[in-house]
Design a protein around this motif. Structure first.
Motif, short mmCIF file in Angstrom:
data_model
loop_
_atom_site.label_atom_id
_atom_site.label_comp_id
_atom_site.label_asym_id
_atom_site.label_seq_id
_atom_site.Cartn_x
_atom_site.Cartn_y
_atom_site.Cartn_z
N PHE A 24 0.84 -1.19 0.00
CA PHE A 24 0.00 0.00 0.00
C PHE A 24 0.88 1.24 0.00
CE2 PHE A 24 0.65 1.58 4.30
CZ PHE A 24 1.18 0.47 4.93
N CYS A 27 -1.32 7.76 1.94
CA CYS A 27 -1.71 8.99 1.23
C CYS A 27 -2.03 10.11 2.20
CB CYS A 27 -2.86 8.72 0.27
SG CYS A 27 -4.15 7.64 0.90
N HIS A 75 -12.82 5.65 -1.65
CA HIS A 75 -12.96 6.04 -3.05
C HIS A 75 -12.28 5.01 -3.93
CE1 HIS A 75 -13.68 10.09 -1.32
NE2 HIS A 75 -14.45 10.22 -2.38
N VAL A 77 -10.24 5.12 -7.34
CA VAL A 77 -9.63 6.10 -8.23
C VAL A 77 -9.50 5.47 -9.61
CG1 VAL A 77 -7.71 7.69 -8.57
CG2 VAL A 77 -8.41 7.07 -6.23
N PRO A 82 -11.26 10.27 -8.41
CA PRO A 82 -11.84 9.53 -7.28
C PRO A 82 -13.36 9.44 -7.36
CG PRO A 82 -10.70 11.56 -6.55
CD PRO A 82 -10.82 11.61 -8.04
N VAL A 125 -7.43 1.99 -8.24
CA VAL A 125 -6.75 2.16 -6.96
C VAL A 125 -7.83 2.46 -5.92
CG1 VAL A 125 -5.19 3.66 -5.67
CG2 VAL A 125 -4.59 2.94 -7.98
N GLU A 127 -8.75 3.98 -2.42
CA GLU A 127 -8.22 4.94 -1.45
C GLU A 127 -9.12 4.88 -0.22
OE1 GLU A 127 -6.87 8.89 -3.00
OE2 GLU A 127 -8.23 9.60 -1.47
N TRP A 128 -8.54 4.47 0.90
CA TRP A 128 -9.35 4.24 2.10
C TRP A 128 -8.86 5.18 3.21
CZ3 TRP A 128 -12.02 -0.89 2.22
CH2 TRP A 128 -12.95 -0.96 3.28
N GLU A 129 -9.76 6.04 3.66
CA GLU A 129 -9.42 6.97 4.74
C GLU A 129 -10.26 6.65 5.97
OE1 GLU A 129 -9.67 11.28 3.46
OE2 GLU A 129 -10.30 10.20 1.67
N CYS A 140 -4.76 7.06 5.87
CA CYS A 140 -5.16 7.16 4.47
C CYS A 140 -4.24 6.21 3.73
CB CYS A 140 -5.01 8.58 3.95
SG CYS A 140 -5.36 8.72 2.17
N LYS A 142 -3.67 3.71 0.06
CA LYS A 142 -4.05 3.45 -1.32
C LYS A 142 -3.46 2.11 -1.71
CE LYS A 142 -3.83 8.02 -3.42
NZ LYS A 142 -3.13 8.76 -4.48
#
Ligand SMILES: *[C@@H]1O[C@H](CO)[C@@H](O)[C@H](O)[C@H]1NC(C)=O
Length: 149
Positions: A24, A27, A75, A77, A82, A125, A127-129, A140, A142
């Motif tokens: 990973f 981000c 999200h 991407v 996104p 991709v 994207e997990w926050e 965060c 990715k």
């Protein structure tokens, strides 16, 4: 190479092949630090996500702040854009984290990533926050995935 040595090498290779941590990119985990990411099942990388299946995502992180709440924002991407990726439970405090979050403590955030059958077969991709009370990222991450039929 001695027989014992060969065994050790083979065994460690097997252990590595069966529980390979997901590669990973961080981000912007401003309020915490990610230790590792695990997706089940994910036999090869990028993880192949089959339509109609759900995947368990386990993010182990330590927080550097206190927070009463935590909220996940995911999200996909696609070609740099996104797109919101809906997950069933946004509340991190209901996803393996015991709230309130306290500083310098390790947490394992565990959630499901459902892959709908109407999703296109593409690479993207994820994207997990996970956001804290102040709406800042506890983590965060990715990671690339491939959606397959
Ligand atoms: C998540 O990962 C951590 C660290 O590897 C592990 O200790 C924990 O048991 C895992 N949780 C689940 C539900 O798989």
């Amino acid at each position: 190479m001695g027989y014992m040595m060969l065994c050790v090498v083979l065994l460690s290779f097997l252990a590595y092949a069966t529980s390979e941590p997901v590669k990973f990119v961080d981000c912007g985990s401003v309020e915490g630090k990610v230790v590792g990411v695990d997706i089940q099942p994910c036999a090869q990388q990028p993880c192949q996500l089959h339509k109609g299946q759900s995947y368990a995502v386990n993010v182990t992180f330590s927080s550097s702040v206190a927070s009463q709440t935590s909220k996940a924002v995911v999200h996909g991407v696609i070609a740099g854009v996104p797109v919101p990726f809906p997950i069933p439970i946004e509340d991190g405090c209901k996803s393996g984290i015991q709230c309130p979050i306290v500083p310098q403590q390790m947490y394992s955030y565990v959630n499901q990533l459902p892959v709908k059958s109407e999703y296109p077969s593409i690479r993207l991709v994820v994207e997990w926050e996970l956001r804290d009370d102040a709406n800042k990222d506890l983590f965060c991450i990715k990671f690339p995935v491939q959606i397959v039929s």
